[in-house]
Design a protein around this motif. Sequence first.
Motif, PDB file in Angstrom:
ATOM      1  N   PHE A   1       0.866  -1.188   0.000  1.00  0.00           N
ATOM      2  CA  PHE A   1       0.000   0.000   0.000  1.00  0.00           C
ATOM      3  C   PHE A   1       0.889   1.220   0.000  1.00  0.00           C
ATOM      4  O   PHE A   1       1.565   1.471   0.997  1.00  0.00           O
ATOM      5  CB  PHE A   1      -0.886   0.030   1.254  1.00  0.00           C
ATOM      6  N   ASP A   2       0.896   1.961  -1.110  1.00  0.00           N
ATOM      7  CA  ASP A   2       1.662   3.209  -1.138  1.00  0.00           C
ATOM      8  C   ASP A   2       3.101   3.000  -0.671  1.00  0.00           C
ATOM      9  O   ASP A   2       3.618   3.764   0.126  1.00  0.00           O
ATOM     10  CB  ASP A   2       0.991   4.258  -0.221  1.00  0.00           C
TER      11      ASP A   2
ATOM     12  N   LYS B   1     -10.479 -10.101  -0.935  1.00  0.00           N
ATOM     13  CA  LYS B   1     -10.761  -8.682  -0.703  1.00  0.00           C
ATOM     14  C   LYS B   1      -9.624  -7.827  -1.261  1.00  0.00           C
ATOM     15  O   LYS B   1      -9.859  -6.750  -1.795  1.00  0.00           O
ATOM     16  CB  LYS B   1     -10.920  -8.435   0.799  1.00  0.00           C
TER      17      LYS B   1
ATOM     18  N   TYR C   1     -21.038   8.742  -2.763  1.00  0.00           N
ATOM     19  CA  TYR C   1     -20.598   8.821  -4.151  1.00  0.00           C
ATOM     20  C   TYR C   1     -21.740   8.458  -5.088  1.00  0.00           C
ATOM     21  O   TYR C   1     -21.975   9.097  -6.102  1.00  0.00           O
ATOM     22  CB  TYR C   1     -19.418   7.880  -4.398  1.00  0.00           C
TER      23      TYR C   1
ATOM     24  N   VAL D   1     -10.892  12.504  -3.506  1.00  0.00           N
ATOM     25  CA  VAL D   1     -11.290  13.161  -2.270  1.00  0.00           C
ATOM     26  C   VAL D   1     -10.094  13.341  -1.339  1.00  0.00           C
ATOM     27  O   VAL D   1      -9.270  12.450  -1.194  1.00  0.00           O
ATOM     28  CB  VAL D   1     -12.393  12.335  -1.591  1.00  0.00           C
TER      29      VAL D   1
ATOM     30  N   ARG E   1     -12.616   6.328  -6.718  1.00  0.00           N
ATOM     31  CA  ARG E   1     -11.873   7.225  -5.829  1.00  0.00           C
ATOM     32  C   ARG E   1     -11.182   8.351  -6.567  1.00  0.00           C
ATOM     33  O   ARG E   1     -10.300   9.012  -6.038  1.00  0.00           O
ATOM     34  CB  ARG E   1     -10.868   6.434  -5.016  1.00  0.00           C
TER      35      ARG E   1
ATOM     36  N   LYS F   1      -4.304   6.100  -1.041  1.00  0.00           N
ATOM     37  CA  LYS F   1      -4.251   4.643  -0.949  1.00  0.00           C
ATOM     38  C   LYS F   1      -4.019   4.211   0.487  1.00  0.00           C
ATOM     39  O   LYS F   1      -3.710   5.017   1.347  1.00  0.00           O
ATOM     40  CB  LYS F   1      -3.111   4.122  -1.828  1.00  0.00           C
ATOM     41  N   GLY F   2      -4.127   2.926   0.680  1.00  0.00           N
ATOM     42  CA  GLY F   2      -3.763   2.395   1.981  1.00  0.00           C
ATOM     43  C   GLY F   2      -4.893   1.620   2.612  1.00  0.00           C
ATOM     44  O   GLY F   2      -6.041   1.688   2.191  1.00  0.00           O
ATOM     45  N   ARG F   3      -4.548   0.869   3.618  1.00  0.00           N
ATOM     46  CA  ARG F   3      -5.526  -0.001   4.236  1.00  0.00           C
ATOM     47  C   ARG F   3      -6.565   0.801   4.994  1.00  0.00           C
ATOM     48  O   ARG F   3      -7.725   0.448   5.049  1.00  0.00           O
ATOM     49  CB  ARG F   3      -4.832  -0.983   5.180  1.00  0.00           C
TER      50      ARG F   3
ATOM     51  N   GLU G   1      -9.305   1.699   2.742  1.00  0.00           N
ATOM     52  CA  GLU G   1     -10.157   0.602   2.295  1.00  0.00           C
ATOM     53  C   GLU G   1     -11.129   0.153   3.368  1.00  0.00           C
ATOM     54  O   GLU G   1     -12.206  -0.342   3.062  1.00  0.00           O
ATOM     55  CB  GLU G   1      -9.277  -0.601   1.908  1.00  0.00           C
ATOM     56  N   ALA G   2     -10.720   0.285   4.617  1.00  0.00           N
ATOM     57  CA  ALA G   2     -11.541  -0.266   5.692  1.00  0.00           C
ATOM     58  C   ALA G   2     -12.848   0.495   5.799  1.00  0.00           C
ATOM     59  O   ALA G   2     -12.941   1.635   5.403  1.00  0.00           O
ATOM     60  CB  ALA G   2     -10.781  -0.206   7.008  1.00  0.00           C
TER      61      ALA G   2
END
Lengths: 248, 367, 522
Positions: A17-18, A56, B153, C464, C510, C516-518, C521-522
């Motif tokens: 992630f990033d 997921k 959205y 966003v 998005r 980005k990142g967890r 997503e959560a």
Amino acid sequence: MIHNDTLLYLDGVTVSFDGFRALNALSLVLERGEMRAVIGPNGAGKTTMMDVITGKTRPDSGKVVFGEATDLTRLDEPAIASLGIGRKFQKPTVFEPHTVWDNLLLALAGDRRPRFTLWARQSAEEGERVEAILQTIRLAEHRGRRAGDLSHGQKQWLEIGMLLAQEPQLLLVDEPVAGMTDAETEQTAELLREINRTRSVVVVEHDMAFVRALGVKVTVMHEGAVLSEGSIDHVSADPRVVEVYLGR
Amino acid sequence: MSRTATTTCLVLVLGGAALLAVLNLALPADAPLHVPTYTVSLAGKYLSYAMLAVAVDLVWGFAGILSLGHAAFFALGGYAIGMYLMRQIGTRGVYGNAILPDFMVFLNWKQLPWYWHGFDNAFFAIVMVLLVPGLLALVFGWLAFRSRVSGVYLSIITQALTYALLLAFFRNDMGFGGNNGLTDFKDVFGIPLHLDATRDGLLAASAVFLAVELLIARYVVTSRFGKVLIAVRDTESRTRFLGYRPEAYKLFVFVLSAVMAGVGGALYVLQVGIINPSEFSPANSIEAVIWVAVGGRGTLVGAVLGAVLVNLGKTYFTGALPELWLFALGALFILVTLLLPDGLLGLARRRPRAAPAGPAPEPEPAE
Amino acid sequence: MILLRVLLLLIAICPLAARADDDPFAGLAGGYEDIRRAVDALALSGNPHAEPAVAALQAGTLFVAPDRSLWIRQDGTLTNARTGDPGTPDGDLKRVRVNNAVRRSIEAAMGALTLFSHDPARRMKAAADLFAQHDAAALPALDRALANEQDPAVRTALQQARAAALLSAGTAPVPDRLAAIAVLRARGDLDASNLLASLSGQPPAVAAAASAAVTAIARVQQLWALVQAVFYGLSLGSVLLLAAAGLAITFGVMGVINMAHGEMVMLGAYTTFVVQQVIATSLPALSGVGVLLAVPAAFLVAGAVGIAIERLLIRFLYGRPLETLLATWGLSLALQQAVRSIFGASNRNVTTPGWMSGAAEWGGLTITFNRLYIIVFAVLVLVALMAVLRFTALGLQMRAVTQNRRMAAAMGIRTPWIDALTFGLGSGVAGMAGVALSQIDNVSPNLGQGYIIDSFMVVVFGGVGNLWGTLVSALTLGIVNKFLEPLAGAVLAKILVLVLLILFIQRKPRGMFPLKGRAVEA
């Protein structure tokens, strides 16, 4: 390397992630009928591993093979669930407005398409299966209650019951005893052992006493990879594990 | 609770409509209980709004899709029937053209655009009332739900959708009468629209269609499908890990809801006698949402109640105190969301629980 | 045509006329024929008072006194037509009348007078008119004018007019014609191209040069059209950016769906109106900078309203975005009606100060100053906003709260206060946008409604929580819109952009620059 009795096989799975590598070339093999405990400090990548297995999160690289030769990285969550992989979340996640009974009914293995559920009536066989699960998870007298009104521990069990109703070959269980009383923890361990008689189980857990009580092979994860693997006594004695847990 | 509420609502809607129609038709105009035709049409308008409200509640209350563009489906249904009514005018228009509606003659068009063909046939038009909103919902929903656009959205792009349609229908060269829309209708199925009996019949038809929509919606939300839908609304990821495809459930209910809204729009146009692009305005869609919120989200019956009550209020205010209407509507939005999250029905439902002395209530069947 | 013939005639008789009568004005007091001759004479007299006198004659404001002195009446005061001095004539004044012959002379004379006028702008205009007529008969006049002309811009215009006239004459030697084509090619606009394309019966070399010039001009024109479209796009983009910048804070950073955002813009526009009214009545000296004073005023007004909204409404709805949406929509209705009740439903007139009006031409590019200033203003607002978020203590605390509310609270940050200030900042920025929009849009209670959907689309499209994304997104949407307009028309272009956005958001929910990142997503 892959035996006939291998159920799940992760090979070099990497997720970032990033720039942050949540999983770093993780490899793991799970036998059919095995129960495995996965432990590791926060941020070790345990939940991300579950996300990858259940579809997921898509890995940047690596393979996830289920059963004979099914590549899970190409499938989405419902497809993977239908293959027979159930997942229990860290926070108990049940359908709160529905009754305990309906929660289990919806989880029962069967046709999931709208065109079926729109006309579906509860069959006698479905009733029996729900009844049986209610007994297993000790919620028989709560069948008519709203799931949202159950206690925390009861919700955990209901969720496990829903997974059982799915009739999966593999259960992924994320911190099942967090927030439970000692008695509930003991009962949960018993429940998981019972489930393990017919299915493979992966338990992610922080509670060392609980892992010890399960008495199964343990995988220790750290920084997105496997640090150590073996019995609980073996990994507890591993100096690298000690270093990770206690700091240097 | 829900079943008795539904029954009560059906009785009130059907009985009320029948009563108004009879009082309008059977009594002489000077009788004290005579209902003027204007009131009959007004009631019919409320009931077509109620259909839109039920449609909004179906997606918002049970699938968690806050559509801010449902008036678009309503208006499309209205345009479909409006095109049929336009073609029925025939030579009675100002320009007396047998084929072309007046506005096309005015724009110097020589030929009927291809998409106007078939609308001289009532059956075709009725199919279009169902098909056009349904198809738009299908395409839009398929794209949106497949890529998991949700929450705010989704609300924003549904609003953009109706806004785009608003702009499009304002254009003269779209061939839908531009600014003025479609109006000056003469008759439907060969029956003159201006007759009192026609008005009464349309009110009765609105009541029947609303009742049918309520029953269909109730069947859907109480079926196993509906249970999955509610599960999707509250815990979408859980349903996915159980093997359900939330997008399929949302898409089905979204399309069904759009069709219901379209039927409402068709009956609306029949009774109001005009359809113009302003029906697409985003404000209309949001107003429909507040009807549902006032009555009680996720109750279906509440949607009907809210639609009728709010529009009664609107009729009163815009007549008596026009400058206060927007204040009242604005306050309604704020007060309902702040103080009445479950709407009027929620208020009614909460009361028995607050009185513990009474006999233990029967266990509620799950909705 | 007549104008030119008369002009030619006038130039021919010029020395004669000057000798014949030392006082060219005298005839104006006579009969129609005298007047006509006097007008013709005045046209070439070079007398500085000639033009006002003829203009007054044309307007019917020239009078003759009993002593045959001539007077011009303007705004109730009289000036002597010969001297330009104010004065009072003896006896009754009689209006100098004209007939059709005189009227024709006047029209011709005005043309000639302007070609030799003292005002360069008027000479410029005369040259442009002659270019448009491109009549060979004008050549001598143009040559005379060119010989005296000092102003380089007017010279160029005269040369172009001469080139056009020369090509139309069809009698000039080939090298002269080629030179004329070069002049027109250098001019490079559509008129020059049309003129070149319409040439016929030319020798092959001239025809080839003309068609080459037409092609070259077309290329240049296309380029200019492109540049112009980019400018219009930037202009629209800057408007979108202004409208969306505040939303990028309230929605993008805080996650609050404020449907009353457009009304904050509207309040800013009305603040501009009020500030201008106050200045006009009490401090007229400052009227030129009223718009500038309105910027901080609008920021404070909209910001204060924003803080009030956050404290009284939105804070009860955190975590319930759909309810926030509905409640703020209701608020927007009430705000619109409130403004309608106070200021009336019709448009309010916000004046544009002199330094902001007008336009500059640069080649084929027209740049209107108000648009240009709005682009600059939008960039300044965005830079200021970024600076506030990055370099101030408030910005630091805002970022801390949005990233980890509980941790921020534990560090001693008063999170409710920061929420209110953040919301106030976003609303204040919207108010500043209102100042800019009051210059290009109707200041009415519905002003904000027109921007709300666009603003949300801009923020979502950009990603966003990302101000750079908002910038890129606003400018992209503006430019795409303006490039589609010539192809599809304004409304259809807007519809197309909306549809494209809807499709885009479904591909990438998005936005262009997602975080980005967890955690996301959560």
